[in-house]
Design an enzyme around this catalytic site. Sequence first.
Site, PDB file in Angstrom:
ATOM      1  N   LYS A 131       5.413   5.768  14.967  1.00 21.17           N
ATOM      2  CA  LYS A 131       4.905   7.143  14.525  1.00 21.17           C
ATOM      3  C   LYS A 131       5.326   8.330  15.124  1.00 21.17           C
ATOM      4  O   LYS A 131       5.695   8.427  16.137  1.00 21.17           O
ATOM      5  CB  LYS A 131       3.194   7.297  14.959  1.00 21.17           C
ATOM      6  CG  LYS A 131       2.447   6.095  14.381  1.00 21.17           C
ATOM      7  CD  LYS A 131       2.001   6.474  12.789  1.00 21.17           C
ATOM      8  CE  LYS A 131       0.833   5.153  12.489  1.00 21.17           C
ATOM      9  NZ  LYS A 131       0.884   5.402  10.863  1.00 21.17           N
ATOM     10  N   THR A 132       5.362   9.584  14.169  1.00 19.76           N
ATOM     11  CA  THR A 132       5.913  10.546  14.628  1.00 19.76           C
ATOM     12  C   THR A 132       4.957  11.751  14.227  1.00 19.76           C
ATOM     13  O   THR A 132       4.099  11.663  13.518  1.00 19.76           O
ATOM     14  CB  THR A 132       7.496  10.914  13.874  1.00 19.76           C
ATOM     15  OG1 THR A 132       7.250  11.058  12.677  1.00 19.76           O
ATOM     16  CG2 THR A 132       8.290   9.792  14.345  1.00 19.76           C
ATOM     17  N   HIS A 173       7.420  -0.199   6.914  1.00 24.68           N
ATOM     18  CA  HIS A 173       7.605   0.799   7.886  1.00 24.68           C
ATOM     19  C   HIS A 173       8.147   0.264   9.421  1.00 24.68           C
ATOM     20  O   HIS A 173       8.210  -1.163   9.245  1.00 24.68           O
ATOM     21  CB  HIS A 173       6.479   1.781   8.437  1.00 24.68           C
ATOM     22  CG  HIS A 173       5.063   1.029   8.426  1.00 24.68           C
ATOM     23  ND1 HIS A 173       4.843   0.179   9.451  1.00 24.68           N
ATOM     24  CD2 HIS A 173       3.914   1.038   7.693  1.00 24.68           C
ATOM     25  CE1 HIS A 173       3.567  -0.248   9.243  1.00 24.68           C
ATOM     26  NE2 HIS A 173       2.994   0.277   8.090  1.00 24.68           N
ATOM     27  N   LYS A 181      -9.077  -0.564  10.331  1.00 21.72           N
ATOM     28  CA  LYS A 181      -9.174   0.798   9.586  1.00 21.72           C
ATOM     29  C   LYS A 181     -10.630   0.883   9.821  1.00 21.72           C
ATOM     30  O   LYS A 181     -11.822   0.179   9.835  1.00 21.72           O
ATOM     31  CB  LYS A 181      -8.985   0.646   8.095  1.00 21.72           C
ATOM     32  CG  LYS A 181      -7.564   0.219   7.773  1.00 21.72           C
ATOM     33  CD  LYS A 181      -6.589   1.411   7.991  1.00 21.72           C
ATOM     34  CE  LYS A 181      -5.233   1.007   7.633  1.00 21.72           C
ATOM     35  NZ  LYS A 181      -4.423   1.985   7.953  1.00 21.72           N
ATOM     36  N   ASP A 205      -3.589  -8.174  14.678  1.00 19.15           N
ATOM     37  CA  ASP A 205      -4.498  -7.490  14.142  1.00 19.15           C
ATOM     38  C   ASP A 205      -5.052  -8.457  12.800  1.00 19.15           C
ATOM     39  O   ASP A 205      -6.364  -8.224  12.265  1.00 19.15           O
ATOM     40  CB  ASP A 205      -4.199  -6.368  13.479  1.00 19.15           C
ATOM     41  CG  ASP A 205      -3.141  -5.980  12.564  1.00 19.15           C
ATOM     42  OD1 ASP A 205      -2.451  -6.885  12.351  1.00 19.15           O
ATOM     43  OD2 ASP A 205      -3.038  -5.035  12.154  1.00 19.15           O
ATOM     44  N   THR A 230       0.963  -1.219   0.106  1.00 18.50           N
ATOM     45  CA  THR A 230      -0.124  -0.020  -0.082  1.00 18.50           C
ATOM     46  C   THR A 230       0.897   1.249   0.139  1.00 18.50           C
ATOM     47  O   THR A 230       0.282   2.519  -0.078  1.00 18.50           O
ATOM     48  CB  THR A 230      -0.843   0.130   1.412  1.00 18.50           C
ATOM     49  OG1 THR A 230      -0.226  -0.056   2.351  1.00 18.50           O
ATOM     50  CG2 THR A 230      -2.061  -1.083   1.087  1.00 18.50           C
ATOM     51  N   LYS A 261       0.188   2.347  19.411  1.00 20.47           N
ATOM     52  CA  LYS A 261       1.171   1.753  18.390  1.00 20.47           C
ATOM     53  C   LYS A 261       2.552   2.619  18.258  1.00 20.47           C
ATOM     54  O   LYS A 261       2.427   4.082  18.402  1.00 20.47           O
ATOM     55  CB  LYS A 261       0.679   1.665  16.922  1.00 20.47           C
ATOM     56  CG  LYS A 261      -0.100   0.620  16.820  1.00 20.47           C
ATOM     57  CD  LYS A 261      -0.583   0.678  15.387  1.00 20.47           C
ATOM     58  CE  LYS A 261      -1.318  -0.761  15.043  1.00 20.47           C
ATOM     59  NZ  LYS A 261      -1.719  -1.040  13.581  1.00 20.47           N
ATOM     60  N   GLN A 308      -7.413 -13.528   1.322  1.00 16.29           N
ATOM     61  CA  GLN A 308      -6.250 -14.089   2.156  1.00 16.29           C
ATOM     62  C   GLN A 308      -6.377 -15.472   2.331  1.00 16.29           C
ATOM     63  O   GLN A 308      -5.077 -15.977   2.452  1.00 16.29           O
ATOM     64  CB  GLN A 308      -6.268 -13.104   3.553  1.00 16.29           C
ATOM     65  CG  GLN A 308      -4.848 -13.546   4.203  1.00 16.29           C
ATOM     66  CD  GLN A 308      -4.720 -12.589   5.277  1.00 16.29           C
ATOM     67  OE1 GLN A 308      -4.949 -11.231   5.071  1.00 16.29           O
ATOM     68  NE2 GLN A 308      -4.368 -13.064   6.441  1.00 16.29           N
ATOM     69  N   HIS A 345       6.177  -3.261  10.113  1.00 10.04           N
ATOM     70  CA  HIS A 345       6.521  -4.125   9.155  1.00 10.04           C
ATOM     71  C   HIS A 345       7.712  -4.777   9.905  1.00 10.04           C
ATOM     72  O   HIS A 345       8.230  -6.149   9.553  1.00 10.04           O
ATOM     73  CB  HIS A 345       6.806  -4.042   7.756  1.00 10.04           C
ATOM     74  CG  HIS A 345       5.469  -3.352   7.048  1.00 10.04           C
ATOM     75  ND1 HIS A 345       5.352  -2.367   6.773  1.00 10.04           N
ATOM     76  CD2 HIS A 345       4.480  -4.083   7.116  1.00 10.04           C
ATOM     77  CE1 HIS A 345       4.180  -2.047   6.251  1.00 10.04           C
ATOM     78  NE2 HIS A 345       3.470  -3.186   6.090  1.00 10.04           N
ATOM     79  N   ARG A 381      -9.575   1.893   2.623  1.00 12.60           N
ATOM     80  CA  ARG A 381      -8.312   2.330   2.100  1.00 12.60           C
ATOM     81  C   ARG A 381      -8.534   3.112   0.669  1.00 12.60           C
ATOM     82  O   ARG A 381      -9.390   2.807  -0.004  1.00 12.60           O
ATOM     83  CB  ARG A 381      -7.281   1.313   2.075  1.00 12.60           C
ATOM     84  CG  ARG A 381      -7.167   0.573   3.315  1.00 12.60           C
ATOM     85  CD  ARG A 381      -6.186  -0.783   3.020  1.00 12.60           C
ATOM     86  NE  ARG A 381      -5.750  -1.405   4.386  1.00 12.60           N
ATOM     87  CZ  ARG A 381      -4.710  -1.069   5.029  1.00 12.60           C
ATOM     88  NH1 ARG A 381      -3.943  -0.163   4.481  1.00 12.60           N
ATOM     89  NH2 ARG A 381      -4.521  -1.717   6.151  1.00 12.60           N
TER      90      ARG A 381
END
Length: 411
Positions: free
Chosen positions: A236-237, A51, A88, A198, A46, A233, A177, A54, A92
């Site tokens: 993240k910044t 990141h 989500k 998740d 995606t 989580k 999946q 992962h 998306r």
Amino acid sequence: MELIELSSVIDVLVERGFIKQFTHEKETRELLEKEKVTFYIGFDPTADSLHVGHFLALMLMSHMQRAGHRPIVLVGGGTAMVGDPSGKTDMRKMLTPDDIEHNVQCIKKQVGRFIDFEDDKAIMANNADWLMNLNYVEFLRDVGVHFSVNKMLTADCFKQRMEKGLSFLEFNYMLMQSYDFLELNKRYNCTMQLGGDDQWSNMIAGVDLIRRKEKKPAFAMTATLLTNSEGKKMGKTVGGAVWLDPAKTSPYDFYQYWRNVEDADVEKCLSLLTFIPMDEVRRLGSLKDAEINKAKKILAYEVTKSVHGEEEAKKAETAAEALFGAGKDMSDVPTVAITKDMMGGSLLDALVYTKIVPSKSEGRRLIQQGGIVVNDQKVTDVNATVKETDFKDGSMMLKRGKKKFYKITIE
């Protein structure tokens, strides 16, 4: 690469805090002790980079490979066309086939740093190879018949979307999946799926499909998500995700992210994101007050080395030491540029333009709290301007918060 004894891999993963849930714990333990299995983890393309979230999955995969098991890195060129509703609150963004293919190629390059593909030790697969040409009616008759809609609607990945609306497009994701697992089972004798917690509902569905349709054993186990001590989580910044691509998150910024984690999160990060032995992890995690900074430096160096290589890790470490110590080597500090016509204009505008802050309101808040420093001088006026005198040898040093440094130049 140091190999782990087959019988100990689950113990290693549990001790390091990876494992959250098993579909069949006893059978999984017995299988991994007796055999070398083929397992898979899926990565939907995606974005054009993986990141930090992962990265934990890649570490899990690497531990398994070190124990002699064979990973399949499944890139979701097909499932990305639909989008995973898990976690989500909204649908998306739809990606074009060209976007997805570009992202697939970027991800393939990144994964090679963590997984050894030589001599068939690992497999790279793309589910577009079997999903894109499926006959839908045949798929429904062959696979859809094994799924109960009532049961699907109880899955967490769908439940939290029911109020806002769940598109039929996304409702197909679980089937797709599950079909991936079935296809990998047929092609490569893949018997196990690993992934983030998740994905639990989707993974159970895949295990169930193989057991129903093929009458063969299949297993899944999930990894804990990378969260801080408050349950939020990590990765993240203010500027967004912490990416593994150096063009999106520089090695220096990546290093600084781990250097600045909260004291309470150091041991967990060392355990999950490095290969440091657990006795040493526990020792480092037990350090208190100023001493814990030694552990943070080790964490930052080890994680940066894994993602960007030893040379970049050393550069980031040297730059950080120079900034926090007495040195003056700024060569590895992130550099951003403003245009000539911004000279004499608002400092806030320059901060937003260079993405040092995400918005003017955030910039005002930082200035009011004393969080912006230009050339060692704290900025106290929200209406401050960019002055030519601030630029020495063509650049200006700016500090945001306690430890975030930038070198600003003029384009």
